[in-house]
Design a protein around this motif. Structure first.
Motif, mmCIF file in Angstrom:
data_model
loop_
_atom_site.group_PDB
_atom_site.id
_atom_site.type_symbol
_atom_site.label_atom_id
_atom_site.label_comp_id
_atom_site.label_asym_id
_atom_site.label_seq_id
_atom_site.Cartn_x
_atom_site.Cartn_y
_atom_site.Cartn_z
ATOM 1 N N TRP A 78 0.831 -1.205 0.000
ATOM 2 C CA TRP A 78 0.000 0.000 0.000
ATOM 3 C C TRP A 78 0.870 1.261 0.000
ATOM 4 C CZ3 TRP A 78 -3.991 3.006 -0.561
ATOM 5 C CH2 TRP A 78 -4.087 4.185 0.175
ATOM 6 N N ALA A 79 1.854 1.310 0.887
ATOM 7 C CA ALA A 79 2.653 2.522 1.051
ATOM 8 C C ALA A 79 3.558 2.783 -0.145
ATOM 9 C CB ALA A 79 3.487 2.417 2.333
ATOM 10 N N CYS A 80 4.063 1.712 -0.756
ATOM 11 C CA CYS A 80 5.071 1.879 -1.808
ATOM 12 C C CYS A 80 4.491 1.918 -3.220
ATOM 13 C CB CYS A 80 6.114 0.760 -1.714
ATOM 14 S SG CYS A 80 7.124 0.834 -0.230
ATOM 15 N N PHE A 81 3.401 1.181 -3.445
ATOM 16 C CA PHE A 81 2.938 1.021 -4.818
ATOM 17 C C PHE A 81 1.602 1.714 -5.121
ATOM 18 C CE2 PHE A 81 5.237 -3.155 -4.041
ATOM 19 C CZ PHE A 81 6.434 -2.657 -4.500
ATOM 20 N N ARG A 278 18.088 -0.168 -16.610
ATOM 21 C CA ARG A 278 18.313 1.230 -16.222
ATOM 22 C C ARG A 278 17.022 2.037 -16.296
ATOM 23 N NH1 ARG A 278 22.595 1.326 -19.951
ATOM 24 N NH2 ARG A 278 21.612 3.043 -21.093
ATOM 25 N N THR A 279 16.309 1.866 -17.396
ATOM 26 C CA THR A 279 15.103 2.660 -17.621
ATOM 27 C C THR A 279 13.952 2.221 -16.729
ATOM 28 O OG1 THR A 279 15.785 2.925 -19.931
ATOM 29 C CG2 THR A 279 13.507 3.465 -19.393
ATOM 30 N N TRP A 284 10.394 3.215 -12.099
ATOM 31 C CA TRP A 284 9.635 2.550 -11.042
ATOM 32 C C TRP A 284 9.888 3.201 -9.681
ATOM 33 C CZ3 TRP A 284 6.182 -1.607 -10.948
ATOM 34 C CH2 TRP A 284 5.916 -2.147 -9.692
ATOM 35 N N PHE A 285 11.173 3.402 -9.333
ATOM 36 C CA PHE A 285 11.503 3.921 -8.011
ATOM 37 C C PHE A 285 11.190 5.407 -7.865
ATOM 38 C CE2 PHE A 285 13.918 -0.012 -7.555
ATOM 39 C CZ PHE A 285 13.704 -0.303 -6.213
ATOM 40 N N GLU A 286 11.189 6.149 -8.952
ATOM 41 C CA GLU A 286 10.880 7.565 -8.850
ATOM 42 C C GLU A 286 9.445 7.796 -8.383
ATOM 43 O OE1 GLU A 286 11.891 9.888 -12.260
ATOM 44 O OE2 GLU A 286 14.045 9.583 -12.007
ATOM 45 N N CYS A 287 8.568 6.817 -8.574
ATOM 46 C CA CYS A 287 7.204 6.934 -8.059
ATOM 47 C C CYS A 287 7.201 7.060 -6.541
ATOM 48 C CB CYS A 287 6.378 5.717 -8.478
ATOM 49 S SG CYS A 287 6.097 5.596 -10.252
ATOM 50 N N ASP A 288 8.224 6.499 -5.886
ATOM 51 C CA ASP A 288 8.349 6.579 -4.428
ATOM 52 C C ASP A 288 9.378 7.629 -4.005
ATOM 53 O OD1 ASP A 288 6.452 4.694 -3.833
ATOM 54 O OD2 ASP A 288 7.860 3.020 -3.831
ATOM 55 N N LYS A 289 9.717 8.510 -4.918
ATOM 56 C CA LYS A 289 10.703 9.561 -4.634
ATOM 57 C C LYS A 289 12.067 8.967 -4.283
ATOM 58 C CE LYS A 289 7.561 12.783 -5.082
ATOM 59 N NZ LYS A 289 6.415 11.906 -5.374
#
Length: 797
Positions: A78-81, A278-279, A284-289
């Motif tokens: 919930w918190a991450c995705f 890389r892409t 993906w991770f930028e969604c979680d800052k």
């Protein structure tokens, strides 16, 4: 519609957050009912991607949410995705703490449980960092920046005593929720020297202390927008001479990022991340800052000197790339002065064992290492990674040289075939000698260092970088491991805890390049469930073939008997009746021993050398093996063939560096013979050209010159380089597959007097290996004009 969607998300999150480990099916049904009441089928197309994902995963989440572990997983998902798509965050620097709280507040209590699989390498990073800290210094200061819940500190307590090692430990984090968990952990574990600081990593201060001995970033730099300021602040806080900074984090590097700075990043092994990974992972991770851009790591590599660097993949979760990196002050680290003192002797590689006074200006000779160091200084870059290493065994080499491409990421020889006992008899080496030898597997170099009066300097030269990595491993093991550990590694060829041994003991004594290689390959090479270390390298194919032939013909038991024979007569009987007919049958001779591809790939014999063996390669091998059986016992006095047949040594039949008494000498803290060794990853010609003229007394080049084309000039150029580097009276020891090799004439034309130390006759052996047809000593006796030498040799060809 937006309001409806937010209501859906809020209502879905509420029951997830309230489900306990005693949740019942009724709670699950209420959760599902609450969810379905807010989402009508007509609204599905209006929902955004995150809500649709939740709708699909809801039944699975409902099933999982029946115990504490499953509840943690649900909250994590919930918190991450999902939550990041709906949470309102500010991009203002003043609101960074608020943004972190939005992300961490609901999951602070379960953070450690849900990150163990995702955030890999943290324990290994701490082991590596601790192994590089000065062991004789008490009262160390450690700052864990972005330390979160304090789990790093708990992990470090499994490595060392926090109370005895650190005077103070500062955990710095901007999230109040995570800091609260860290305080609870500190109270529960009764840490009296741990201080939790809820502060900005850019400008926090550590009270009553001027500098830190260890600064760590554990998956925190990738979450810090002002990372330049954070890294600069860490640089200011780090102890100049002995401080270590360590980062373990996600990263998406590519080979394009190392242009112009490859020598200071600690090695390229597994550095390049393919475009797809890389892409995908960056987006993906930028969604979680969380920012995986390479600039964070690159700034670390710019601001500090790289001590160690490894590039890893989280294979459990889709090959997420991450790295572990260790750095030091790039201008003041304590190893810099020692490295420059060594380089500033009259020859860049012939420095005395003791530290001398550095030369200045025109007195300082030009060397590859000093040229690169000067170039880096002009660019504002740190020195090459090798300048910051504890040991000075390895000379600098250009990792991108196309010469290294041919070796395909592996060494050829795991052990050395030449007999050092014969070398000692022929050369009679003393403490006044300066020796250059082919590195190979380093066994002979270690044998020279183990002599009663070892040479004052021993240069190992090999173009294959991975032979250099193997040599470093043997040197490091001889330096820092117990006898039982080094015996397990290189006597038995197997050890259960290689990775731990590498991180905690061996790493400080290895260059970053060698450390990278063994971190990647070591666990497999020394696996106790496999064939062992001596089943590695290109020559493993020959050993495997021999084992296969013996097994197929039911001779494995006879091989064991041969290796246990206690008399020459018993040994001859087993060989002639059982093993020889199987090994030298016509099929093996025609398809394998006589096959040029097999000779090179399995035995390391190139075409030019194979042609020097005569008309029948099989007969050459027969003439090699037959006399050995009558010369010495394989069981007690021929560790070369004992290893070949058994895959391991025995303690009374092994190379000298594996003897317990020799290990005690090598491991001594002062005046160890290991300090006399230098390893060069280059061609013999290039190394000889960089040595001071007339500085060598002995060059042991094995069968190296057999590899040259008789119709080319390579041999002449190398003989010239040898002539220039040798003193008058200096000697070259070489072996050859021919009884009278063609290049001996070139040695004589150059001013050498050449005499055979041994020539193999049919039915006789010249040493315990007997693999070569002759051994020669070429002594420099005549001074010739350099121009006349070269012109006469060029006319000859």
């Amino acid at each position: 519609m937006t309001g409806n969607i937010n209501t859906v998300i809020a209502d879905i999150a509420s029951p997830i957050g309230s489900i306990s480990e005693t949740a019942t099916d009724a709670a699950g049904r209420n959760f599902l009912k609450n969810y379905m009441e807010h989402v009508a089928p007509s609204e599905w197309l209006s929902l955004n991607a995150a809500t649709i994902m939740l709708s699909i995963l809801a039944p699975l989440m409902l099933t999982l949410a029946c115990n504490e572990t499953a509840r943690s997983i649900v909250l994590f998902c919930w918190a991450c995705f999902i939550k990041p798509f709906h949470a309102k965050s500010s991009h203002s620097a003043d609101n960074q703490q608020k943004n972190l709280e939005l992300f961490y507040k609901t999951q602070a209590k379960i953070y450690d449980k849900t990150r163990e699989v995702l955030l890999q390498g943290r324990f290994e990073a701490l082991q590596l960092a601790y192994s590089h800290l000065p062991k004789n210094k008490k009262g160390l200061i450690w700052i864990d920046i972005g330390g979160g819940t304090g789990l790093n500190i708990e992990k470090m307590s499994q490595i060392c005593s926090l109370k005895d090692t650190f005077q103070a430990i500062y955990l710095v984090d901007l999230s109040p929720s995570l800091c609260e968990v860290a305080r609870e952990r500190a109270d529960r574990l009764k840490w009296t020297n741990v201080h939790i600081m809820c502060a900005d990593a850019c400008d926090f201060e550590i009270p009553q202390h001027e500098c830190a001995d260890l600064i760590t970033f554990s998956y925190s730099l990738s979450m810090m927008p002002p990372y330049y300021a954070v890294i600069d602040h860490a640089y200011e806080l780090l102890n100049e001479n002995y401080g270590i900074v360590c980062s373990v984090d996600f990263g998406v590097q590519s080979s394009a990022h190392v242009t112009g700075r490859v020598n200071n990043i600690g090695g390229l092994m597994n550095y390049h991340i393919p475009w797809f990974y890389r892409t995908f992972w960056r987006i993906w991770f930028e969604c979680d800052k969380v920012f995986l851009d390479p600039s964070r790591r690159e700034y670390l590599e710019y601001r500090f000197g790289t001590l160690k660097s490894i590039n890893m993949r989280n294979k459990t979760l889709g090959n997420i790339p991450y790295y572990i990196w260790l750095g030091v002050n790039k201008d003041e680290d304590h190893m810099l002065s020692h490295r420059f003192k060594v380089l500033a002797a009259r020859s860049p590689y012939l420095a005395p064992v003791e530290q001398g006074t550095p030369l200045k200006g025109s007195q300082c000779p030009t060397s590859k290492e000093l040229e690169v160091a000067a170039s880096n200084t002009k660019k504002g870059l740190p020195f090459p990674s090798l300048f910051y290493q504890r040991e000075i065994w390895r000379a600098y080499y250009d990792e991108l040289s196309p010469h290294y491409d041919q070796f395909k990421n592996q060494y050829i020889y795991a052990f050395t075939w030449e007999d050092p006992r014969e070398d000692a008899k022929i050369l009679n080496l003393t403490a006044d000698d300066t020796v250059l030898a082919i590195t190979s597997a380093c066994d002979n170099i270690l044998a020279y260092a183990a002599l009663p009066n070892p040479p004052k300097r021993i240069h190992g030269v090999d173009l294959n970088p991975f032979q250099g990595h193997l040599a470093e491993l043997k040197l490091a093991a001889s330096r820092c491991l117990t006898y039982e550990e080094i015996w397990s590694l290189f006597g038995e060829g197997r050890i259960a805890n290689f990775k731990k041994l590498l991180l905690c003991k061996l790493a400080p004594h290895l260059s970053s390049n060698a450390f990278q290689y063994w971190m990647s390959e070591g666990a497999r090479a020394f696996d106790i469930s496999g064939h062992g270390f001596y089943d590695t390298g290109s020559t493993r194919w020959a050993l495997r073939l021999a084992r296969y032939i013996f097994k197929t013909m039911g001779l494995s038991g006879k091989v064991t008997e041969l290796c246990k024979a206690r008399t020459i007569r018993e040994q001859q009987l087993i060989w002639n009746k059982y093993i020889r007919p199987a090994l030298f049958n016509p099929i093996v001779g025609k398809l394998l021993v006589g096959n040029p591809i097999f000779l090179w790939k399995a035995l390391g014999v190139p075409t030019n050398q194979a042609e020097m063996m005569g008309s029948s390669t099989l007969q050459y091998i027969i003439d090699t093996m037959d006399p050995l059986i009558s010369r010495s016992l394989i069981s007690t006095d021929n560790y070369f063939y004992y290893l070949t047949l058994n895959g391991r040594y025995s303690k009374d039949n092994c190379p000298v560096y594996l003897k317990e008494k020799v290990h005690e000498i090598f491991a001594s803290e002062s005046n160890s013979p290991l300090d006399r060794i230098r390893l060069h990853t280059d061609t013999l010609n290039n190394v000889l050209s960089r040595l001071a003229q007339k500085s060598l007394t002995v060059a042991v080049i094995m069968d190296h010159m057999d590899w040259f084309d008789p119709n080319g000039n390579d041999a002449n150029h190398e003989i010239t380089a040898l002539y220039n580097a040798l003193q008058f009276g200096g000697r070259v020891l070489l072996r050859s597959a021919a009884t009278h090799p063609w290049y001996i004439k070139s040695f004589e034309d150059m001013g050498f007097v050449c005499e055979p130390a041994a020539i193999r006759r049919s039915g006789e052996s010249i040493d315990r290996v007997n693999m070569y047809a002759s051994t020669w000593i070429c002594t420099k006796t005549i001074e010739l004009d350099a121009r006349r030498r070269m012109s006469s040799l060029d006319l000859t060809h």
